[in-house]
Design a protein around this motif. Structure first.
Motif, PDB file in Angstrom:
ATOM      1  N   ALA A  98     -15.743  48.226  14.601  1.00 27.50           N
ATOM      2  CA  ALA A  98     -15.374  49.490  15.803  1.00 27.50           C
ATOM      3  C   ALA A  98     -16.113  49.021  16.530  1.00 27.50           C
ATOM      4  N   LEU A  99     -16.614  48.010  16.862  1.00 26.43           N
ATOM      5  CA  LEU A  99     -16.945  47.685  18.742  1.00 26.43           C
ATOM      6  C   LEU A  99     -15.308  46.483  18.708  1.00 26.43           C
ATOM      7  N   VAL A 100     -15.233  45.972  18.065  1.00 30.67           N
ATOM      8  CA  VAL A 100     -13.312  44.659  18.401  1.00 30.67           C
ATOM      9  C   VAL A 100     -12.709  46.344  18.466  1.00 30.67           C
ATOM     10  N   GLY A 101     -12.712  46.658  17.913  1.00 33.34           N
ATOM     11  CA  GLY A 101     -11.118  48.206  18.204  1.00 33.34           C
ATOM     12  C   GLY A 101     -11.166  49.249  19.672  1.00 33.34           C
ATOM     13  N   ASP A 102     -12.719  49.028  20.060  1.00 36.49           N
ATOM     14  CA  ASP A 102     -12.769  49.602  21.577  1.00 36.49           C
ATOM     15  C   ASP A 102     -12.024  49.156  21.878  1.00 36.49           C
ATOM     16  N   ARG A 103     -11.129  49.937  23.629  1.00 44.53           N
ATOM     17  CA  ARG A 103     -10.070  49.259  23.789  1.00 44.53           C
ATOM     18  C   ARG A 103     -11.458  49.125  25.154  1.00 44.53           C
ATOM     19  N   ARG A 104     -12.188  49.140  25.576  1.00 46.43           N
ATOM     20  CA  ARG A 104     -12.962  48.379  26.869  1.00 46.43           C
ATOM     21  C   ARG A 104     -13.026  46.647  26.177  1.00 46.43           C
ATOM     22  N   HIS A 105     -13.621  46.797  25.013  1.00 49.83           N
ATOM     23  CA  HIS A 105     -13.804  45.234  24.056  1.00 49.83           C
ATOM     24  C   HIS A 105     -12.000  44.238  24.160  1.00 49.83           C
ATOM     25  N   ARG A 106     -11.128  44.668  23.872  1.00 53.97           N
ATOM     26  CA  ARG A 106     -10.470  44.579  23.568  1.00 53.97           C
ATOM     27  C   ARG A 106      -9.930  44.156  25.487  1.00 53.97           C
ATOM     28  N   ALA A 107      -9.932  45.195  26.718  1.00 54.68           N
ATOM     29  CA  ALA A 107      -9.506  44.793  27.851  1.00 54.68           C
ATOM     30  C   ALA A 107     -10.543  43.899  28.242  1.00 54.68           C
ATOM     31  N   VAL A 108     -11.834  43.365  27.825  1.00 54.84           N
ATOM     32  CA  VAL A 108     -12.463  42.627  28.672  1.00 54.84           C
ATOM     33  C   VAL A 108     -11.774  41.194  27.452  1.00 54.84           C
ATOM     34  N   VAL A 109     -11.985  41.639  26.706  1.00 51.89           N
ATOM     35  CA  VAL A 109     -10.947  39.595  26.429  1.00 51.89           C
ATOM     36  C   VAL A 109     -10.102  39.815  26.075  1.00 51.89           C
ATOM     37  N   ALA A 110      -8.914  40.276  27.125  1.00 55.45           N
ATOM     38  CA  ALA A 110      -7.601  39.874  27.229  1.00 55.45           C
ATOM     39  C   ALA A 110      -7.685  40.058  28.781  1.00 55.45           C
ATOM     40  N   ILE A 111      -8.513  40.364  30.148  1.00 50.83           N
ATOM     41  CA  ILE A 111      -9.422  39.412  31.199  1.00 50.83           C
ATOM     42  C   ILE A 111     -10.003  38.365  31.548  1.00 50.83           C
ATOM     43  N   SER A 112     -10.785  38.758  30.425  1.00 48.12           N
ATOM     44  CA  SER A 112     -11.634  37.516  30.536  1.00 48.12           C
ATOM     45  C   SER A 112     -11.228  35.884  30.243  1.00 48.12           C
ATOM     46  N   ALA A 113      -9.718  35.606  28.886  1.00 48.98           N
ATOM     47  CA  ALA A 113      -8.657  34.919  28.910  1.00 48.98           C
ATOM     48  C   ALA A 113      -8.828  34.635  29.764  1.00 48.98           C
ATOM     49  N   SER A 114      -8.247  35.172  30.706  1.00 49.48           N
ATOM     50  CA  SER A 114      -7.203  34.542  31.639  1.00 49.48           C
ATOM     51  C   SER A 114      -7.856  34.507  33.234  1.00 49.48           C
ATOM     52  N   GLU A 115      -9.003  34.640  33.798  1.00 50.32           N
ATOM     53  CA  GLU A 115      -9.639  35.095  34.564  1.00 50.32           C
ATOM     54  C   GLU A 115     -10.688  34.134  34.804  1.00 50.32           C
ATOM     55  N   LEU A 116     -11.851  33.830  34.193  1.00 46.85           N
ATOM     56  CA  LEU A 116     -12.893  33.613  33.959  1.00 46.85           C
ATOM     57  C   LEU A 116     -12.620  31.403  33.628  1.00 46.85           C
ATOM     58  N   ASP A 117     -14.411  31.650  34.930  1.00 42.72           N
ATOM     59  CA  ASP A 117     -14.011  30.545  34.567  1.00 42.72           C
ATOM     60  C   ASP A 117     -14.794  29.484  33.386  1.00 42.72           C
TER      61      ASP A 117
ATOM     62  N   SER B   3     -17.183  46.863  50.634  1.00 41.47           N
ATOM     63  CA  SER B   3     -18.702  46.987  49.800  1.00 41.47           C
ATOM     64  C   SER B   3     -18.620  46.761  48.838  1.00 41.47           C
ATOM     65  N   VAL B   4     -17.142  46.709  47.765  1.00 43.74           N
ATOM     66  CA  VAL B   4     -16.909  46.344  45.949  1.00 43.74           C
ATOM     67  C   VAL B   4     -17.387  44.579  46.742  1.00 43.74           C
ATOM     68  N   TYR B   5     -16.557  43.898  47.542  1.00 44.23           N
ATOM     69  CA  TYR B   5     -17.296  42.626  47.163  1.00 44.23           C
ATOM     70  C   TYR B   5     -18.338  42.335  47.863  1.00 44.23           C
ATOM     71  N   GLU B   6     -19.125  42.873  48.065  1.00 45.38           N
ATOM     72  CA  GLU B   6     -20.459  42.532  48.827  1.00 45.38           C
ATOM     73  C   GLU B   6     -21.373  42.467  46.673  1.00 45.38           C
ATOM     74  N   TYR B   7     -20.642  43.220  45.756  1.00 44.23           N
ATOM     75  CA  TYR B   7     -21.585  43.057  44.339  1.00 44.23           C
ATOM     76  C   TYR B   7     -20.382  41.798  43.843  1.00 44.23           C
ATOM     77  N   PHE B   8     -19.804  41.924  44.077  1.00 46.78           N
ATOM     78  CA  PHE B   8     -18.315  41.198  43.463  1.00 46.78           C
ATOM     79  C   PHE B   8     -17.843  40.431  43.701  1.00 46.78           C
ATOM     80  N   ARG B   9     -17.745  38.874  44.010  1.00 44.55           N
ATOM     81  CA  ARG B   9     -16.843  37.880  44.691  1.00 44.55           C
ATOM     82  C   ARG B   9     -14.882  38.165  44.042  1.00 44.55           C
ATOM     83  N   SER B  10     -14.478  39.008  42.743  1.00 41.60           N
ATOM     84  CA  SER B  10     -13.376  38.743  41.982  1.00 41.60           C
ATOM     85  C   SER B  10     -13.753  39.743  40.982  1.00 41.60           C
ATOM     86  N   ARG B  11     -12.149  39.900  40.127  1.00 37.26           N
ATOM     87  CA  ARG B  11     -12.415  40.525  38.738  1.00 37.26           C
ATOM     88  C   ARG B  11     -13.583  40.251  37.126  1.00 37.26           C
ATOM     89  N   ALA B  12     -13.243  38.591  37.355  1.00 37.01           N
ATOM     90  CA  ALA B  12     -13.798  38.404  36.850  1.00 37.01           C
ATOM     91  C   ALA B  12     -15.135  38.121  36.637  1.00 37.01           C
TER      92      ALA B  12
END
Length: 170
Positions: free
Chosen positions: A87-106, A37-46
């Motif tokens: 404050a925003l950049v120090g947020d763990r969510r932001h850092r994680a999104v930056v890390a994954i986006s650098a490698s997996e986003l088109d 069902s998750v794949y019905e909403y999103f095709r990938s982690r990216a």
């Protein structure tokens, strides 16, 4: 409704365990959905990260704009911008999104993120122009890009050093 639950679960997973924690089995478990069902909403982690950015960037931009709007005077606006961004950049969510986006986003997704960052840079550009601290448009853009490189690019500079250097514009 399910899409929002999946995004909330993704935020939690990224906050708790970084990019390795964001998996479709983990999303399924958090939301009570079948993995298929998750794949019905999103095709990938990216795709999950791309949507998180599409949803969260406007919220972050609104927070920065509110902080700047509450400040009186150009210098105070610059300071409010820098403090809120740190404050925003120090947020763990932001850092994680930056890390994954650098490698997996088109390239298209990365361009959307760059455009969203561009809106944030425009906010500080206006305050800098109003302050007269940086007279040249090219210098202002260079300075803003430098901040972003240091803030988002994994610089060895600490948050306090960035803030001190940024506030020396006066």
């Amino acid at each position: 409704m399910q899409r929002a639950a999946l995004l909330d679960a993704a935020r939690s997973l990224l906050s708790e365990g970084g990019t390795e924690a964001l998996t479709f089995p983990a999303l399924a478990e958090r939301t009570g959905l079948a993995r298929s069902s998750v794949y019905e909403y999103f095709r990938s982690r990216a795709a999950v990260v791309e949507e998180l950015c599409a949803v969260d960037f406007p919220v972050w931009a609104a927070e920065v704009a509110a902080a700047m709007g509450a400040a009186e005077g150009a210098e105070a606006k610059v300071e409010a911008y820098v403090r809120r961004q740190l404050a925003l950049v120090g947020d763990r969510r932001h850092r994680a999104v930056v890390a994954i986006s650098a490698s997996e986003l088109d390239a298209g997704a990365r361009e959307k993120i760059r455009a969203a960052h561009g809106e944030l840079v425009a906010m500080i550009g206006e305050a800098l122009e109003e302050s007269g601290a940086l007279g040249s448009l090219g210098l202002r853009r260079c300075c803003c890009r430098g901040w972003w490189m240091r803030l988002c690019g994994g610089s060895s500079w600490g948050r306090r050093r960035i803030l001190r250097r940024s506030l020396r514009l006066r």
